[in-house]
Design a protein around this motif. Sequence first.
Motif, PDB file in Angstrom:
ATOM      1  N   MET A   1       0.826  -1.207   0.000  1.00 42.76           N
ATOM      2  CA  MET A   1       0.000   0.000   0.000  1.00 42.76           C
ATOM      3  C   MET A   1       0.858   1.254   0.000  1.00 42.76           C
ATOM      4  SD  MET A   1      -3.064  -0.987  -0.313  1.00 42.76           S
ATOM      5  CE  MET A   1      -2.382  -2.388  -1.219  1.00 42.76           C
ATOM      6  N   LYS A   2       1.914   1.268   0.799  1.00 46.46           N
ATOM      7  CA  LYS A   2       2.801   2.437   0.789  1.00 46.46           C
ATOM      8  C   LYS A   2       3.398   2.634  -0.604  1.00 46.46           C
ATOM      9  CE  LYS A   2       4.082   2.232   5.681  1.00 46.46           C
ATOM     10  NZ  LYS A   2       5.191   2.033   6.655  1.00 46.46           N
TER      11      LYS A   2
ATOM     12  N   PHE B   1       0.592   3.829  -3.151  1.00 46.11           N
ATOM     13  CA  PHE B   1       0.113   5.190  -2.920  1.00 46.11           C
ATOM     14  C   PHE B   1       1.170   6.210  -3.329  1.00 46.11           C
ATOM     15  CE2 PHE B   1      -3.143   3.421   0.138  1.00 46.11           C
ATOM     16  CZ  PHE B   1      -4.228   3.788  -0.647  1.00 46.11           C
TER      17      PHE B   1
ATOM     18  N   ARG C   1      -6.672  -5.397   1.522  1.00 48.63           N
ATOM     19  CA  ARG C   1      -6.008  -4.177   1.053  1.00 48.63           C
ATOM     20  C   ARG C   1      -6.569  -2.941   1.739  1.00 48.63           C
ATOM     21  NH1 ARG C   1      -9.973  -0.607  -1.121  1.00 48.63           N
ATOM     22  NH2 ARG C   1     -10.397  -1.016  -3.341  1.00 48.63           N
ATOM     23  N   THR C   2      -7.857  -2.980   2.118  1.00 44.90           N
ATOM     24  CA  THR C   2      -8.432  -1.844   2.836  1.00 44.90           C
ATOM     25  C   THR C   2      -7.845  -1.765   4.233  1.00 44.90           C
ATOM     26  OG1 THR C   2     -10.478  -2.110   1.573  1.00 44.90           O
ATOM     27  CG2 THR C   2     -10.569  -0.706   3.520  1.00 44.90           C
TER      28      THR C   2
ATOM     29  N   ALA D   1      -4.287  -0.468   3.920  1.00 40.94           N
ATOM     30  CA  ALA D   1      -4.215   0.988   3.729  1.00 40.94           C
ATOM     31  C   ALA D   1      -4.312   1.703   5.070  1.00 40.94           C
ATOM     32  CB  ALA D   1      -5.316   1.456   2.783  1.00 40.94           C
ATOM     33  N   SER D   2      -5.227   1.238   5.918  1.00 40.57           N
ATOM     34  CA  SER D   2      -5.342   1.828   7.256  1.00 40.57           C
ATOM     35  C   SER D   2      -4.091   1.535   8.085  1.00 40.57           C
ATOM     36  CB  SER D   2      -6.588   1.296   7.968  1.00 40.57           C
ATOM     37  OG  SER D   2      -7.757   1.788   7.353  1.00 40.57           O
TER      38      SER D   2
ATOM     39  N   ASN E   1      -9.011   6.266  11.094  1.00 42.60           N
ATOM     40  CA  ASN E   1      -9.070   5.704   9.743  1.00 42.60           C
ATOM     41  C   ASN E   1     -10.537   5.589   9.363  1.00 42.60           C
ATOM     42  OD1 ASN E   1      -6.180   5.082   9.467  1.00 42.60           O
ATOM     43  ND2 ASN E   1      -6.550   3.522  11.016  1.00 42.60           N
TER      44      ASN E   1
ATOM     45  N   ASP F   1      -6.583   9.116   0.358  1.00 39.13           N
ATOM     46  CA  ASP F   1      -5.898   8.188  -0.542  1.00 39.13           C
ATOM     47  C   ASP F   1      -5.635   8.848  -1.896  1.00 39.13           C
ATOM     48  OD1 ASP F   1      -8.622   8.148  -1.144  1.00 39.13           O
ATOM     49  OD2 ASP F   1      -8.839   5.977  -0.965  1.00 39.13           O
TER      50      ASP F   1
ATOM     51  N   LEU G   1      -1.895  10.140   1.081  1.00 38.54           N
ATOM     52  CA  LEU G   1      -1.049   9.227   1.844  1.00 38.54           C
ATOM     53  C   LEU G   1       0.277   8.984   1.128  1.00 38.54           C
ATOM     54  CD1 LEU G   1      -1.099   7.626   4.492  1.00 38.54           C
ATOM     55  CD2 LEU G   1      -1.909   5.650   3.187  1.00 38.54           C
TER      56      LEU G   1
ATOM     57  N   SER H   1     -10.376   7.368   3.302  1.00 39.13           N
ATOM     58  CA  SER H   1     -10.178   6.552   2.106  1.00 39.13           C
ATOM     59  C   SER H   1     -11.522   6.150   1.527  1.00 39.13           C
ATOM     60  CB  SER H   1      -9.379   5.294   2.462  1.00 39.13           C
ATOM     61  OG  SER H   1      -9.296   4.426   1.361  1.00 39.13           O
TER      62      SER H   1
ATOM     63  N   GLN I   1      -4.969  -0.289  -5.394  1.00 39.47           N
ATOM     64  CA  GLN I   1      -4.726  -1.164  -4.243  1.00 39.47           C
ATOM     65  C   GLN I   1      -4.986  -2.623  -4.618  1.00 39.47           C
ATOM     66  OE1 GLN I   1      -7.377   1.825  -1.907  1.00 39.47           O
ATOM     67  NE2 GLN I   1      -6.472   0.462  -0.388  1.00 39.47           N
TER      68      GLN I   1
END
Length: 330
Positions: free
Chosen positions: A22-23, A26, A110-111, A114-115, A222, A247, A277, A299, A305
């Motif tokens: 995710m990092k 993004f 993936r959600t 992201a958090s 989040n 996001d 992010l 997000s 993602q």
Amino acid sequence: MLIITRQDLAELVPMRVAIALMKQVFIELSAGCVTVPLRVPIEVPEAEGTTLIMPAYVPAVSGLGLKVVSVFPRNREQGLPTIHAAVLAVDPTTGAPSALLDGTYLTALRTGAASGAATDLLARPDSRILLCIGAGAQGPTQAWAVCSVRPIERIYVYDRQPAAAASFAERFHRLAPEIQAEVIAVTDLPAAVREADVICTATTSREPVFDDADLKPGVHINAIGAFTPEMQEIPIATVQRAYVVVDHVEAALAEAGDLLKALHAGAITPEHIRVELGHVAAQQAPGRQSADQVTLFKSVGNAVQDVIVAAHAVRAAQERGRGLEVDLSR
């Protein structure tokens, strides 16, 4: 074409790997190095549901594909999951379908990841208490991700459906047996909000799910549930005073009810919604700036993602001989 099941995904993409992905994605998104059209929502009024079509291309990982995800809240009345999804991966060199993946688990993974990335970049390092508001399919992976990046000792869980909150602990520990945090279903939500260092909201609410006045100084939030302009989980007063990170600015301004309602009320200007992010992950924008600062990651979800997780899963499956190979042309 490979068929990759939930169990395959769970083994091929651990949560810490998903957070790192995710990092990475993004950063790519904020740098403009991906192709990601705004998703297409299809409302199904008679079922009070929404089906979303979400395509993306991430050249850095040779990821191309799309997700079809449906959110049907009334499914709970029939004992069915609220969210169903499938992800189709496409070979970017030939355009041929390369894999079909279970999108329901991938979406939750993936959600949550992201958090987890947002929490790692924005939450206080000494965060110990997590509150999950919304105990559906997204809730346990939100908790798993936050616990992967912060020393969480206690997880409060609140849901309007007591059965969902009651089953949360079992579902969470099945996902993440290595995490020893205590899980407590609560009915006094304001009291839990006052204690929480990190709050995850994962609901389909159309009104705020907590009061701004109850927030603890330095809390990180989040907010991942309100994904249409009509939905809202976060009070306008919280949006107004928080350091807001999204996001994707374009998607947030089109879809994030939490932010759009604050804009329409005149509580904030578009300038309040400018940090992504990916900017924070790339150190192009600050993270937390003080111990007492309230930080908010909003997000609405982005197809990049899904595509980066799918690309990683397909490569890992091919290397490890996982997945079911099928020939669609027969």
